[in-house]
Design a protein around this motif. Structure first.
Motif, mmCIF file in Angstrom:
data_model
loop_
_atom_site.group_PDB
_atom_site.id
_atom_site.type_symbol
_atom_site.label_atom_id
_atom_site.label_comp_id
_atom_site.label_asym_id
_atom_site.label_seq_id
_atom_site.Cartn_x
_atom_site.Cartn_y
_atom_site.Cartn_z
ATOM 1 N N PHE A 212 44.466 77.604 102.390
ATOM 2 C CA PHE A 212 43.855 76.827 103.470
ATOM 3 C C PHE A 212 42.382 77.205 103.615
ATOM 4 N N VAL A 213 41.580 76.253 104.123
ATOM 5 C CA VAL A 213 40.168 76.540 104.414
ATOM 6 C C VAL A 213 39.875 76.215 105.877
ATOM 7 N N ASP A 214 38.852 76.887 106.433
ATOM 8 C CA ASP A 214 38.498 76.623 107.838
ATOM 9 C C ASP A 214 37.266 75.730 107.959
ATOM 10 N N ILE A 215 36.987 74.974 106.907
ATOM 11 C CA ILE A 215 35.829 74.066 106.896
ATOM 12 C C ILE A 215 36.152 72.825 107.729
ATOM 13 N N PRO A 216 35.183 72.315 108.527
ATOM 14 C CA PRO A 216 35.497 71.089 109.290
ATOM 15 C C PRO A 216 35.928 69.970 108.326
ATOM 16 N N PRO A 217 37.142 69.439 108.504
ATOM 17 C CA PRO A 217 37.656 68.483 107.517
ATOM 18 C C PRO A 217 36.784 67.234 107.377
ATOM 19 N N ASP A 218 36.011 66.894 108.441
ATOM 20 C CA ASP A 218 35.207 65.663 108.301
ATOM 21 C C ASP A 218 34.058 65.827 107.299
ATOM 22 N N GLN A 219 33.808 67.052 106.830
ATOM 23 C CA GLN A 219 32.765 67.245 105.809
ATOM 24 C C GLN A 219 33.287 67.040 104.387
ATOM 25 N N VAL A 220 34.601 66.927 104.244
ATOM 26 C CA VAL A 220 35.172 66.829 102.897
ATOM 27 C C VAL A 220 36.073 65.593 102.853
ATOM 28 N N PRO A 221 35.607 64.499 102.206
ATOM 29 C CA PRO A 221 36.369 63.251 102.234
ATOM 30 C C PRO A 221 37.842 63.429 101.855
ATOM 31 N N SER A 222 38.122 64.262 100.842
ATOM 32 C CA SER A 222 39.518 64.382 100.386
ATOM 33 C C SER A 222 40.406 65.116 101.391
ATOM 34 N N LEU A 223 39.796 65.741 102.421
ATOM 35 C CA LEU A 223 40.613 66.436 103.427
ATOM 36 C C LEU A 223 41.023 65.515 104.577
ATOM 37 N N ASN A 224 40.784 64.231 104.436
ATOM 38 C CA ASN A 224 41.149 63.314 105.517
ATOM 39 C C ASN A 224 42.273 62.375 105.144
ATOM 40 N N PRO A 225 43.322 62.321 105.960
ATOM 41 C CA PRO A 225 43.601 63.171 107.122
ATOM 42 C C PRO A 225 44.067 64.551 106.655
ATOM 43 N N ALA A 226 43.685 65.598 107.393
ATOM 44 C CA ALA A 226 43.985 66.961 106.955
ATOM 45 C C ALA A 226 45.356 67.414 107.442
ATOM 46 N N LEU A 227 45.971 68.292 106.645
ATOM 47 C CA LEU A 227 47.197 68.962 107.097
ATOM 48 C C LEU A 227 46.749 70.284 107.725
ATOM 49 N N ILE A 228 47.011 70.433 109.024
ATOM 50 C CA ILE A 228 46.451 71.569 109.774
ATOM 51 C C ILE A 228 47.506 72.642 110.064
ATOM 52 N N TRP A 229 47.123 73.886 109.821
ATOM 53 C CA TRP A 229 47.874 75.047 110.309
ATOM 54 C C TRP A 229 46.947 75.827 111.242
ATOM 55 N N HIS A 230 47.538 76.470 112.250
ATOM 56 C CA HIS A 230 46.763 77.400 113.050
ATOM 57 C C HIS A 230 46.966 78.804 112.508
ATOM 58 N N GLY A 231 45.879 79.560 112.465
ATOM 59 C CA GLY A 231 45.986 80.937 111.978
ATOM 60 C C GLY A 231 45.192 81.857 112.882
ATOM 61 N N TYR A 232 45.617 83.116 112.930
ATOM 62 C CA TYR A 232 44.883 84.105 113.724
ATOM 63 C C TYR A 232 43.883 84.756 112.776
ATOM 64 N N ILE A 233 42.705 84.129 112.696
ATOM 65 C CA ILE A 233 41.781 84.464 111.603
ATOM 66 C C ILE A 233 40.402 84.844 112.127
ATOM 67 N N THR A 234 39.575 85.373 111.238
ATOM 68 C CA THR A 234 38.232 85.806 111.635
ATOM 69 C C THR A 234 37.291 84.597 111.731
ATOM 70 N N GLU A 235 36.162 84.818 112.429
ATOM 71 C CA GLU A 235 35.208 83.725 112.649
ATOM 72 C C GLU A 235 34.600 83.219 111.349
ATOM 73 N N ASN A 236 34.291 84.155 110.472
ATOM 74 C CA ASN A 236 33.811 83.785 109.146
ATOM 75 C C ASN A 236 34.223 84.907 108.197
ATOM 76 N N PHE A 237 33.835 84.804 106.940
ATOM 77 C CA PHE A 237 34.388 85.721 105.953
ATOM 78 C C PHE A 237 34.041 87.183 106.232
ATOM 79 N N THR A 238 32.821 87.433 106.730
ATOM 80 C CA THR A 238 32.424 88.825 106.916
ATOM 81 C C THR A 238 32.827 89.370 108.289
ATOM 82 N N SER A 239 33.200 88.470 109.203
ATOM 83 C CA SER A 239 33.516 88.912 110.565
ATOM 84 C C SER A 239 34.878 89.610 110.624
ATOM 85 N N THR A 240 35.046 90.458 111.668
ATOM 86 C CA THR A 240 36.377 91.026 111.914
ATOM 87 C C THR A 240 36.938 90.508 113.243
#
Ligand code: HEC
Length: 471
Positions: A212-240
């Motif tokens: 899964f990716v946390d990129i806004p799906p509206d930026q990637v045509p093939s992700l529409n409509p997106a299959l969404i999961w919720h995850g307890y994840i960091t803000e970005n790759f380097t964040s904790t």
């Protein structure tokens, strides 16, 4: 003495994991299963990070860890592992869809997609998770069991994708044959792989992994409509800093240990990419939107040309390659970068690597980086040193000396590495762990090979990471 303190610590980790959340919501009776006792009586922690009870209710990830103690009878080897090699490679599309169906069976319930892949409740087919992925900053979160994988670069998924903080999270599953090997390696929770000279997965092992990716799906045509999961994840790759955030399904990976001796390494790798424009049988958005990218059964060691396509406007298929096949249907497969010189890779993989290139390095302790790009002094692309990562070793062969190969399983390598880090860190703080007579008073020239060894020279091991480096 040491044994009981370690077990106590393990038990504490497990308890913390269990009490931080609101606890699993009861499942319908049909899905309930009585836990079978494990061989040692211990349980591995399910996850490392769970949102606070006032923030979250709903499914809580449970590690499927009742690993089988015996291999199923030969006749139970799934047909996708015994199929004729020519049929696999020539009819790669049928093969990929058959493997996909095998992975979906009993894991996709057909209701809310957030409820899918609760493999511990699958009554049609048994699947297991790798333990010890909970540990450390990238460790498993407690909603879906996702681990942090890699950053996603701008325009890696589409020209219109400008988002810069993108990251990938994923969770993988092993079928019974794979689960058996996990159980063998981890049957003694404190001395993994104790009696094993080799770690080898039997013919019939199937592993699959959803990414899964946390990129806004509206930026990637093939992700529409997106299959969404919720995850307890960091803000970005380097964040904790973790919070509950939305993730879109982007990719599904598979690896199958096949019987046919014509498979150069014993494994075949395949991947699927999400395409919201290609609905399948289930109502959209669904797992059926995962369309075949291609299949790989070797690294094409003779082909040394250095090309890559990191910001793909179209998929570039390299017809020279003989051991990767790529889906030529541009209507079905969204533009994708593939791997080094067109070898198979998925949309969130490194465009200068390839499935089997990373995976052939899997070993314990991990002495080499999983990609030549990550080495301190990366060799020149296409040079003999670089091509070390693009050979076709038979499964079970070591990439480096004085290591135990983990047979293409990088999760197994990570699990053993995490276990060692945890124990080595522990050994620094617990004086009671030291047995003075066991501490050598002089330096001995001991071979480094010692999978579970407390005194592994940590400095000669590299961290297994999937950082993308721009070409
Ligand atoms: C840059 C290196 C890299 C590349 C390229 C890569 N992988 Fe992996 N893969 C990893 C690492 C590291 C893990 C272990 C961590 C995790 O669970 O993701 C992994 C895990 C997996 C797993 C779970 C089982 C296991 O072996 O640990 C599967 C299945 C898998 N990858 C398949 C693929 C496929 C198929 C491709 C190509 C489409 C691919 N991988 C490309 C690094 C890579």
């Amino acid at each position: 003495m040491r044994t009981s303190i370690t077990s106590l610590l393990l038990a504490t980790v497990a308890t913390v994991a269990a009490v931080t959340g609101s606890g699993p919501v009861p499942l319908p009776a049909a899905f309930q299963k009585t836990a079978e006792p494990t061989r040692s009586g211990h349980r591995y922690p399910d996850f490392g990070y769970l949102p606070a009870p006032q923030q979250y209710e709903g499914r809580v990830f449970k590690l499927s860890q009742d690993y089988p103690t015996a291999l199923p009878a030969g006749g139970d080897v799934p047909e996708i592992a015994t199929r004729d090699f020519d049929a696999i490679t020539k009819d790669w599309r049928t093969y990929l869809l058959d493997v996909r169906a095998y992975c979906f069976r009993g894991n996709i319930r057909g209701h809310d997609v957030e409820d899918d892949w609760q493999v511990e409740h699958n009554t049609e087919n048994h699947w297991y998770h790798m333990p010890w992925q909970h540990y450390g900053p990238t460790g498993r979160e407690g909603i879906h069991g996702l681990t942090k994988e890699a950053p996603v670069q701008p325009q890696q998924l589409a020209e219109s994708q400008t988002y810069t903080g993108g990251q990938t999270y994923a969770v993988g599953f092993y079928n019974t044959f794979g689960g058996y090997t996990i159980g063998e390696v981890w049957k003694d929770h404190e001395h993994p792989a104790k009696d094993l000279k080799k770690i080898e997965f039997p013919v019939g092992t199937v592993v699959c992994k959803v990414l899964f990716v946390d990129i806004p799906p509206d930026q990637v045509p093939s992700l529409n409509p997106a299959l969404i999961w919720h995850g307890y994840i960091t803000e970005n790759f380097t964040s904790t800093d973790r919070s509950i955030r939305r993730l879109s399904l982007i990719q599904m990976d598979i690896m199958v240990r096949v019987r046919d001796a014509r498979a150069p390494t014993g494994w075949v790798f395949g991947t699927f990419q999400y395409n919201g424009k290609r609905p399948g049988a289930r109502p959209q958005p669904s797992w059926d939107n995962l369309v075949p990218v291609g299949l790989q059964w070797g690294n094409d060691p003779e082909i040394t040309t250095d090309t890559s396509n990191p910001t793909p406007k179209e998929t570039i298929i390299n017809k020279q390659l003989k051991q990767s096949v790529i889906n030529p249907d541009a209507n079905e497969l969204p533009p994708t970068h593939l791997g080094w010189n067109g070898r198979l890779n998925g949309p969130v993989d490194n465009p200068r690597s390839s499935c089997m290139s990373c995976h052939l390095t899997a070993e314990s302790p991990q002495r080499s980086q999983i990609s030549p790009l990550f080495e301190k002094n990366p060799p020149k692309a296409g040079s003999p040193e670089w091509m070390r990562w693009f050979q076709n070793p038979k499964c079970g062969t070591a990439f480096d000396q004085h290591v135990t190969p983990t047979d293409f399983s990088l999760q197994m390598a990570i699990a053993l590495q995490n276990f060692r880090s945890w124990r080595n860190a522990g050994s620094k703080i617990l004086a009671s762990r030291y047995k003075s007579q066991a501490v050598p008073a002089r330096i001995k020239d001991l071979p480094a090979r010692n999978v579970g060894g407390l005194h592994d020279p940590e400095e000669s091991e590299v961290e297994i990471r999937r950082d993308y480096k721009a070409p």
